[in-house]
Structure formats: structure tokens, C-alpha cells
Design a protein around this motif. Structure first.
Motif, PDB file in Angstrom:
ATOM      1  N   ARG A   1      -6.984 -11.994  -9.473  1.00  0.00           N
ATOM      2  CA  ARG A   1      -8.615 -11.743  -9.494  1.00  0.00           C
ATOM      3  C   ARG A   1      -8.974 -10.975  -7.755  1.00  0.00           C
ATOM      4  O   ARG A   1      -9.081 -11.853  -6.678  1.00  0.00           O
ATOM      5  CB  ARG A   1      -9.251 -12.529  -9.860  1.00  0.00           C
ATOM      6  CG  ARG A   1      -8.961 -13.764 -11.277  1.00  0.00           C
ATOM      7  CD  ARG A   1     -10.013 -14.418 -11.401  1.00  0.00           C
ATOM      8  NE  ARG A   1     -10.559 -14.386 -13.079  1.00  0.00           N
ATOM      9  CZ  ARG A   1      -9.720 -15.040 -14.216  1.00  0.00           C
ATOM     10  NH1 ARG A   1      -8.810 -15.595 -13.471  1.00  0.00           N
ATOM     11  NH2 ARG A   1     -10.071 -15.186 -14.835  1.00  0.00           N
ATOM     12  N   ILE A   2      -9.881 -10.072  -8.140  1.00  0.00           N
ATOM     13  CA  ILE A   2     -10.023  -9.397  -6.677  1.00  0.00           C
ATOM     14  C   ILE A   2     -11.518  -9.185  -6.690  1.00  0.00           C
ATOM     15  O   ILE A   2     -11.887  -8.264  -7.505  1.00  0.00           O
ATOM     16  CB  ILE A   2      -9.449  -8.181  -6.160  1.00  0.00           C
ATOM     17  CG1 ILE A   2      -7.468  -8.479  -6.553  1.00  0.00           C
ATOM     18  CG2 ILE A   2      -9.128  -7.881  -5.056  1.00  0.00           C
ATOM     19  CD1 ILE A   2      -6.606  -7.234  -5.837  1.00  0.00           C
ATOM     20  N   GLY A   3     -12.577 -10.570  -6.095  1.00  0.00           N
ATOM     21  CA  GLY A   3     -14.021  -9.689  -6.052  1.00  0.00           C
ATOM     22  C   GLY A   3     -13.923  -9.737  -7.676  1.00  0.00           C
ATOM     23  O   GLY A   3     -13.892 -11.026  -7.862  1.00  0.00           O
ATOM     24  N   ARG A   4     -15.185  -8.798  -8.175  1.00  0.00           N
ATOM     25  CA  ARG A   4     -15.383  -9.220  -9.730  1.00  0.00           C
ATOM     26  C   ARG A   4     -14.642  -8.388 -10.907  1.00  0.00           C
ATOM     27  O   ARG A   4     -14.319  -8.330 -11.365  1.00  0.00           O
ATOM     28  CB  ARG A   4     -16.624  -8.483  -9.787  1.00  0.00           C
ATOM     29  CG  ARG A   4     -17.980  -9.425  -9.594  1.00  0.00           C
ATOM     30  CD  ARG A   4     -19.303  -8.969  -9.504  1.00  0.00           C
ATOM     31  NE  ARG A   4     -19.388  -6.992  -9.460  1.00  0.00           N
ATOM     32  CZ  ARG A   4     -19.871  -6.111 -10.003  1.00  0.00           C
ATOM     33  NH1 ARG A   4     -20.397  -6.117 -10.776  1.00  0.00           N
ATOM     34  NH2 ARG A   4     -20.032  -4.850  -9.686  1.00  0.00           N
ATOM     35  N   PHE A   5     -13.082  -7.837  -9.951  1.00  0.00           N
ATOM     36  CA  PHE A   5     -11.600  -7.598 -10.971  1.00  0.00           C
ATOM     37  C   PHE A   5     -10.500  -8.338 -11.720  1.00  0.00           C
ATOM     38  O   PHE A   5     -10.393  -9.365 -10.540  1.00  0.00           O
ATOM     39  CB  PHE A   5     -12.069  -5.786 -10.134  1.00  0.00           C
ATOM     40  CG  PHE A   5     -12.459  -5.295 -10.294  1.00  0.00           C
ATOM     41  CD1 PHE A   5     -12.938  -3.961 -10.678  1.00  0.00           C
ATOM     42  CD2 PHE A   5     -12.946  -4.537  -8.149  1.00  0.00           C
ATOM     43  CE1 PHE A   5     -14.229  -3.259 -10.336  1.00  0.00           C
ATOM     44  CE2 PHE A   5     -14.396  -3.921  -8.333  1.00  0.00           C
ATOM     45  CZ  PHE A   5     -14.307  -3.197  -9.081  1.00  0.00           C
ATOM     46  N   LEU A   6     -10.969  -8.044 -12.366  1.00  0.00           N
ATOM     47  CA  LEU A   6      -9.821  -9.000 -13.417  1.00  0.00           C
ATOM     48  C   LEU A   6      -8.608  -8.095 -13.255  1.00  0.00           C
ATOM     49  O   LEU A   6      -8.360  -7.103 -14.343  1.00  0.00           O
ATOM     50  CB  LEU A   6      -9.896  -9.726 -14.027  1.00  0.00           C
ATOM     51  CG  LEU A   6      -8.577 -10.651 -15.134  1.00  0.00           C
ATOM     52  CD1 LEU A   6      -7.934 -11.056 -14.428  1.00  0.00           C
ATOM     53  CD2 LEU A   6      -9.754 -11.295 -16.634  1.00  0.00           C
ATOM     54  N   LEU A   7      -7.367  -8.400 -12.617  1.00  0.00           N
ATOM     55  CA  LEU A   7      -6.473  -6.697 -13.541  1.00  0.00           C
ATOM     56  C   LEU A   7      -5.386  -7.875 -13.782  1.00  0.00           C
ATOM     57  O   LEU A   7      -4.667  -8.651 -13.568  1.00  0.00           O
ATOM     58  CB  LEU A   7      -5.749  -6.558 -11.887  1.00  0.00           C
ATOM     59  CG  LEU A   7      -6.466  -5.835 -10.610  1.00  0.00           C
ATOM     60  CD1 LEU A   7      -6.422  -5.164  -9.700  1.00  0.00           C
ATOM     61  CD2 LEU A   7      -7.420  -4.610 -11.593  1.00  0.00           C
ATOM     62  N   ASN A   8      -5.432  -7.218 -15.400  1.00  0.00           N
ATOM     63  CA  ASN A   8      -4.619  -8.157 -16.153  1.00  0.00           C
ATOM     64  C   ASN A   8      -3.112  -6.866 -16.228  1.00  0.00           C
ATOM     65  O   ASN A   8      -3.320  -5.754 -16.652  1.00  0.00           O
ATOM     66  CB  ASN A   8      -5.292  -8.479 -17.602  1.00  0.00           C
ATOM     67  CG  ASN A   8      -6.011  -9.347 -17.851  1.00  0.00           C
ATOM     68  OD1 ASN A   8      -5.486 -10.295 -17.075  1.00  0.00           O
ATOM     69  ND2 ASN A   8      -6.585  -8.978 -18.075  1.00  0.00           N
ATOM     70  N   PRO A   9      -2.022  -7.414 -16.139  1.00  0.00           N
ATOM     71  CA  PRO A   9      -0.437  -6.902 -16.749  1.00  0.00           C
ATOM     72  C   PRO A   9      -0.768  -6.728 -18.337  1.00  0.00           C
ATOM     73  O   PRO A   9      -1.547  -7.476 -18.670  1.00  0.00           O
ATOM     74  CB  PRO A   9       0.377  -7.690 -16.648  1.00  0.00           C
ATOM     75  CG  PRO A   9      -0.066  -9.110 -16.318  1.00  0.00           C
ATOM     76  CD  PRO A   9      -1.846  -9.115 -15.987  1.00  0.00           C
ATOM     77  N   PRO A  10       0.097  -5.683 -19.000  1.00  0.00           N
ATOM     78  CA  PRO A  10      -0.194  -5.288 -20.726  1.00  0.00           C
ATOM     79  C   PRO A  10      -0.168  -6.266 -21.429  1.00  0.00           C
ATOM     80  O   PRO A  10      -0.490  -7.217 -22.400  1.00  0.00           O
ATOM     81  CB  PRO A  10       0.606  -4.093 -20.212  1.00  0.00           C
ATOM     82  CG  PRO A  10       0.676  -3.148 -18.869  1.00  0.00           C
ATOM     83  CD  PRO A  10       0.886  -4.771 -18.310  1.00  0.00           C
ATOM     84  N   TRP A  11       1.114  -7.619 -20.615  1.00  0.00           N
ATOM     85  CA  TRP A  11       1.519  -8.316 -21.345  1.00  0.00           C
ATOM     86  C   TRP A  11       0.707  -9.667 -21.139  1.00  0.00           C
ATOM     87  O   TRP A  11       1.064 -10.528 -22.389  1.00  0.00           O
ATOM     88  CB  TRP A  11       2.648  -8.700 -21.111  1.00  0.00           C
ATOM     89  CG  TRP A  11       3.457  -9.076 -19.908  1.00  0.00           C
ATOM     90  CD1 TRP A  11       3.414  -9.868 -18.861  1.00  0.00           C
ATOM     91  CD2 TRP A  11       3.584  -7.975 -18.641  1.00  0.00           C
ATOM     92  NE1 TRP A  11       3.840 -10.230 -17.113  1.00  0.00           N
ATOM     93  CE2 TRP A  11       3.632  -8.919 -17.314  1.00  0.00           C
ATOM     94  CE3 TRP A  11       3.893  -6.441 -19.096  1.00  0.00           C
ATOM     95  CZ2 TRP A  11       4.169  -8.412 -16.661  1.00  0.00           C
ATOM     96  CZ3 TRP A  11       3.965  -5.873 -17.664  1.00  0.00           C
ATOM     97  CH2 TRP A  11       4.357  -6.431 -16.442  1.00  0.00           C
ATOM     98  N   ILE A  12       0.040  -9.571 -20.203  1.00  0.00           N
ATOM     99  CA  ILE A  12      -0.906 -10.932 -20.352  1.00  0.00           C
ATOM    100  C   ILE A  12      -2.634 -10.551 -20.530  1.00  0.00           C
ATOM    101  O   ILE A  12      -2.468  -9.629 -19.367  1.00  0.00           O
ATOM    102  CB  ILE A  12      -1.037 -11.654 -18.991  1.00  0.00           C
ATOM    103  CG1 ILE A  12       0.734 -12.221 -19.183  1.00  0.00           C
ATOM    104  CG2 ILE A  12      -1.404 -12.957 -18.916  1.00  0.00           C
ATOM    105  CD1 ILE A  12       1.170 -12.922 -17.639  1.00  0.00           C
TER     106      ILE A  12
END
Length: 272
Positions: A81-92
Motif C-alpha cells: 500500500r502506497i498512498g491510495r494505491f494497492l499493489l497486488n501480486p498476481p497470486w494475492i
């Protein structure tokens, strides 16, 4: 690529040309760094690599490594989680909370999963620049995994061009464009950053080596870009860039300084 995928990596002196026959299913790609090549496979391929080196005398196999994908990326890969962004790897697939913007990011063997200080600062800067929906066009120079172009597109940018000189980075960025269903918004280009400022855009982002940056900000097209984000700069490099920007008709909106090591600049150009 899953966390437990085992990578076979071959470190070669010299640049393996694109014409080399590496079309087997286990071949991931070639990361070129200076005058060296790193060939990545999902299974041992020493014989194939030796055959390529034998056919091209300027190539020399220096070393080989075997490790899991997770080890290559330096540890467990989790949602970020960075600011308003949620970065998901493909497997989660972590669930975004209210107002969060979720992106799927597969870094492949390219570094750039959102944890580096310059990436985090760029994401924050993009969020500021895109406030009010005025950023409709963007240049992402030195795009890596494509994370910054993806973020801008999710914030309403309708047309982004993501550029990287490294072909493997371009392939990774293109894969992420498709994963996020943004192929109508983002074009990925294999090319030199300093040659891509000819057309004006609402936002130029360059998280890139200083040697490229110093040429980029001196191009005629730099001042045709409305907003700009310059990142990837060490302390002494940031001073040189800032000194040059002081001679241009630009306004610096915000600066990021991570432990006085990594620097990021957000600015806007103004008409004379």
C-alpha cells in the motif's frame, strides 16, 4: 510467475543479440546491463547458453545461478500500500479499502514492485499531478514494470506512452498493461527516453539514471510537457538537476528526499 518458480540465471560478458535463437518455452528474457547480459530461464539451459556463446566469440559465460523467484526479488512478495494505491501480486488479491486504487503488478524478473523510495515518491507525485482530472496524456520514461503509467491511467489519464530501452522491461510492462485491462490507455515503446519528448503531454515522468536525465531535461521537448516528475536522483545528482531547472521557466511544486539519498522533483512548466 509464482513465488516458488525456480530461476536459472546465466551471467554473460557481452550483449546477447535479439537474433540469438532463444525461443524455448523456458526462456523468460535477457536483462542487459552495460556490456553484460543476464539470461533467465525457468529450467536449466546451460547447453543452449554455451551453444550461443560458442557461435558468438565476443560472448563469455561468466557464472550461473539458481534461485527461487522470491529469492531473486529479495524476499516475500506481498500486497503493498502506497498512498491510495494497492499493489497486488498476481497470486494475492488483497481487498482495497474505501477510495483505494488496486493494481495488479507482476514484476517478472524486472525490479520495480513499488517498494523502492523513488517509486513510492513518484506514485505520490502522480496522485498530486492528476488531481482534478487535468492529466489526460502522459510520458513514462524508463517505465520498468509500467507501474507509473498504470497508476496514472487508473487516476484518469486516457493516453500514456511507457518507454524503456530495455526490451525485457518493455515485455514486462506490456504484460502488466494486459493484466490490468488497460491496453486502450497505454502504449509500450522500446526506445531511448531522451528521444521521446517531441510531442507535448500533460505529464512527463522520468524515474531514470542521471546520465539519461541530464540529457532529457536539455531536449527541446522538455518544456512542452506541462507537469514533470524527475526521480531516481542521488543527492549530488539532484543538485545538478535543480541548478539547471533554475535556469528554465519552471515552478517546483514539491520535493521528496528519502534519507538524503533518493530525490524526486515535481514541477510544472510556465509560459514565458
Amino acid at each position: 510467475m509464482s513465488p516458488d518458480t525456480v530461476l536459472s540465471i546465466y551471467y554473460i560478458e557481452g550483449i546477447v543479440p535479439r537474433s540469438a535463437r532463444l525461443h524455448m518455452e523456458t526462456f523468460i528474457g535477457n536483462w542487459v546491463e552495460d556490456d553484460f547480459s543476464f539470461l533467465f530461464f525457468t529450467a536449466p539451459a546451460r547447453k543452449e547458453v554455451e551453444d550461443i556463446c560458442a557461435g558468438l566469440p565476443y560472448l563469455k559465460l561468466l557464472d550461473e545461478f539458481e534461485m527461487t523467484y522470491e529469492q531473486w526479488q529479495g524476499g516475500s512478495i506481498e500486497p503493498v500500500r502506497i498512498g491510495r494505491f494497492l499493489l497486488n501480486p498476481p497470486w494475492i488479491k488483497a481487498t482495497p479499502v474505501e477510495n483505494e486504487i488496486a493494481l495488479t503488478l507482476d514484476s517478472g524478473v524486472v525490479f520495480g514492485n513499488g517498494t523502492h523510495p523513488t517509486t513510492r515518491a513518484c506514485l505520490e507525485a502522480i496522485d498530486i499531478a492528476c488531481t482534478g482530472g487535468k492529466v489526460q496524456t502522459m510520458l513514462d520514461l524508463g517505465c520498468g514494470t509500467g507501474i507509473l503509467a498504470l497508476a496514472a491511467s487508473r487516476l484518469g489519464c486516457s493516453k500514456a506512452v511507457a518507454v524503456d530501452y530495455n526490451l525485457l522491461a518493455c515485455k514486462t510492462a506490456l504484460s502488466n498493461v494486459h493484466l490490468n485491462k488497460l491496453k486502450q490507455n497505454i502504449v509500450v515503446v522500446n526506445g531511448r527516453a531522451e528521444q521521446c519528448t517531441g510531442k507535448p503531454t500533460d505529464l512527463l515522468v522520468a524515474n531514470i539514471h542521471y546520465e539519461v536525465m541530464k540529457e532529457l531535461i536539455r531536449t527541446d521537448g522538455f518544456l512542452r510537457q506541462k507537469w514533470f516528475i524527475l526521480s531516481g536522483l542521488l543527492h549530488s545528482e539532484e543538485k545538478k538537476v535543480s541548478d539547471y531547472l533554475a535556469t528554465l521557466p519552471v515552478v517546483i511544486v514539491k520535493r521528496w528526499n528519502e534519507d538524503n539519498i533518493w530525490h524526486t522533483i515535481l514541477g510544472i512548466t510556465r509560459e514565458e
